[in-house]
Design an enzyme around this catalytic site. Sequence first.
Site, PDB file in Angstrom:
ATOM      1  N   ASP A 161     -38.318 -30.536  10.671  1.00 23.10           N
ATOM      2  CA  ASP A 161     -37.100 -29.838  11.048  1.00 23.10           C
ATOM      3  C   ASP A 161     -35.983 -30.367  10.153  1.00 23.10           C
ATOM      4  O   ASP A 161     -36.060 -31.468   9.598  1.00 23.10           O
ATOM      5  CB  ASP A 161     -36.776 -30.054  12.522  1.00 23.10           C
ATOM      6  CG  ASP A 161     -36.051 -28.861  13.128  1.00 23.10           C
ATOM      7  OD1 ASP A 161     -35.394 -28.126  12.362  1.00 23.10           O
ATOM      8  OD2 ASP A 161     -36.125 -28.663  14.345  1.00 23.10           O
ATOM      9  N   GLU A 208     -24.605 -20.095  24.118  1.00 27.60           N
ATOM     10  CA  GLU A 208     -25.884 -20.804  24.223  1.00 27.60           C
ATOM     11  C   GLU A 208     -26.611 -20.717  22.893  1.00 27.60           C
ATOM     12  O   GLU A 208     -26.653 -19.669  22.251  1.00 27.60           O
ATOM     13  CB  GLU A 208     -26.751 -20.226  25.345  1.00 27.60           C
ATOM     14  CG  GLU A 208     -27.176 -18.779  25.155  1.00 27.60           C
ATOM     15  CD  GLU A 208     -28.271 -18.358  26.123  1.00 27.60           C
ATOM     16  OE1 GLU A 208     -28.957 -19.213  26.699  1.00 27.60           O
ATOM     17  OE2 GLU A 208     -28.440 -17.129  26.291  1.00 27.60           O
TER      18      GLU A 208
END
Length: 855
Positions: A267, A613
Amino acid sequence: MKKLMATIAVAACCAAATAQQLPYQNPALTADQRAEDLCGRLTLKEKIKLMRNGSPAIPRLGIPQFEWWSEALHGTARNGFATVFPITTGMAASWNDKLLLDVFTAIGNESRVKGEQAKRSGNIKKYQGLSIWTPNINIFRDPRWGRGQETYGEDPYLTSRMGLAVVEGLQGPKGSRHMKNLACAKHFAVHSGPEWNRHSFNIENLPERDLWETYIPAFKALVQEGDVAEVMCAYQRIDGQPCCGSNRYLQQILRGDLGFKGMVVSDCGAIGDFWIKGRHEVSPDAAAASAKAVLSGTDVECGANYNRLDQAVERGEITEAQIDVSVKRLLKARFMLGDFDDPSLVEWTKLPESIIASKEHKALALKMARETMTLLQNKNGILPLSKNAKIAVMGPNAADSIMMWGNYNGYPTQSTTILQGICAEAASVNYIKGCGYTRNEVIDSRFNEIYTADGKQGMTITYWNNEDMEGAPVAMEVEKQPINKSNGGATVFAPGVNLEHFSACCEGIFRPTRNELIEFTSGSDDKLRVIVNGDTLINQWKPRAKINYGKANLKVEAGKEYSIKIEYVQATDLAAMQFDLGCRIQLTDDAILRSVADADAVIFVGGISPLLEGEEMKVSEPGFKGGDRTDIELPEAQRKVMAMLHKAGKKVIFVNCSGGAIALAPETENCEAIMQAWYPGEQGGKAVAEVLFGDVNPSGRLPMTFYRSTDDLPDFLDYTMRNRTYRYFKGEALFPFGYGLSYTTFNIKNAKYNAKNGKLTATVENTGKRDGAATVQVYISKPDDTEGPIKTLRAYKKTVLKAGERQTIEISLPKESFEWWDKTTNTMRTVAGKYIIHVGQHSQDPAMLTIKTKM
């Protein structure tokens, strides 16, 4: 003379040898053989360059440039115009993995075409490569997780089936000569929030059962059944080791137990977390962190720490031979794409550019959006609405197109908002925003108080076909409305202006008519700044991969003049320039009621937004932290408006937009109908309206549990599955996993299971007056296992039935479907014993049929 002839002969032989193909250049050899040969010809520094997400070309060996980091969560993302499909949780609500395969075949095709375009340009930028970092197959274990919208819900089996469809669509059919793209299963292995502390968070003492029964199955399926090309390791630590540096997870489990042969990518920034102060701090510096990651099996880094691998070699922390293991894997992947071969030899290079955001793909986006719509409540059959009814539309999401795009999104050439969809269906529509997401206030625009230098209402906009606002302008216009321009649909900002590589300057004089606090708001892609009386109030003078939003406040006095200048520069791909100014005001209940006085029904389009979000965000709104939610209740401002409307006798239809579950217990009392619309993509407004007015019968089913309140949830930081998801939740869900209503009714009967051939049959009947789709769901439980899941999904089938039609369906339920946790061996296997098969329309269906069987 003989000597001269010999010299000429040797020279000729050398020339012939040079002209001959080297083994890695021979497309007749296997990808493994070619990778082995090429790796042996690389220097250490060249190998390290190839292990970065942005891999430069190596001309001496004919190695082209490559970019490992591209996105396509629900459409080719961050790479200009593309078809934008519904957000991932919405597509999971379709319970239609065959349709999802069609969707990702289209996405994979668009991504490949864009990748070929970038390669031909000679400069492949981030997000323009053929390595696609999706699907996210983490389990949505807690609805507070902001990135849960990127997943396929809370169930391992549903996630597996959806994930397999994504991989096949992106990579192409098995047996193809070359892979279309490289798909990536992420984030391995135990990751589902929180976002705010993911760079330092450590998961400790996770039960082995939870690991293998909940968190691993989807990865196992995509590795063993889907042949996924890549796996991405996660940010956090598990038992003290970062996921991207964990021998246990990457070597023993992923490569050992699961048998993964492909690439592991990090990542972005995850390797830096190994050593940066305040994060994991398991390594002293970048070189040591890089060695640890590569030795653990992380082949490609998204970041720059691997630049220190040569230093790690010098210090004896890793050998070049150990680095070669990763280099061969990444080279093999590129050979499988045909990246080194003549385009004429690669079947996927022949896809036409016309497929990008094509009419056919838009139709597919609409079809999927229709199947995502999940009807949760319909008191007295108020839906579908009459098209002749007087409709009032309200709520913060009604007119917002960007909300519909979700996160990790591309840019559609055209969007239909929910308000636009409703206006296209109904004869009489009145719109009032009513409230914001979290506050009972709206922005009352003051744009009509801006004037040009010669006294006309509006702002003068001057355009140049360069990025420097220099030379002769190519266009000039006066904008009388709040500025909201984009080049979507190949639409220029003004006649004579380029689609890309242009600049603009907007100028006007603001003459306020009252003393008040004015809020300036902007949105831009690429650069924008707002200057008032010479002071820069909003400064977004840096190109980014998505629209940037800004705001600033300024107290103004009536009678004074304020010079406003907006400077804008567009570089490539999407162009967006937005600007408004106004005063925040609170609408009184009386004002709202007056606006809807003659309405037969109020459609309140609310919920939350990808601006609230998402992944590791900075959000200043109450109820949100770092992209996660601190509670799952609908924001109070929206809740109060709907309660007030209900008390006044209005019929309220609530359309909820969100990526995850919202606690809607009060709304079941205050609303006649509730429909979960997710973030429905570019065609979402049309799909929502078609369902509300009955053109389409809803067939969505929840891929997650909708709880009654935040009080139903365990500690967000607790990764055990105790009392989480329908599989372990011991309370009463508001809307259970698998739930969804239709405008017709279905009955399931005569469920039978043949253990010898592993087939389950049942009769499904449409007992209503409308055609519709039934989703038969098959769960399994083991009654003697008191610590295991209450029940767990192991099969499903979506079947379209005409009104009154009856069908006998067959569902495969082989021996492997009865895999269960064996605590004697700490493994998942088909354990001998008694099982119960549950057949119904959702996980808590009171009419669930049960079949007892033995294994």
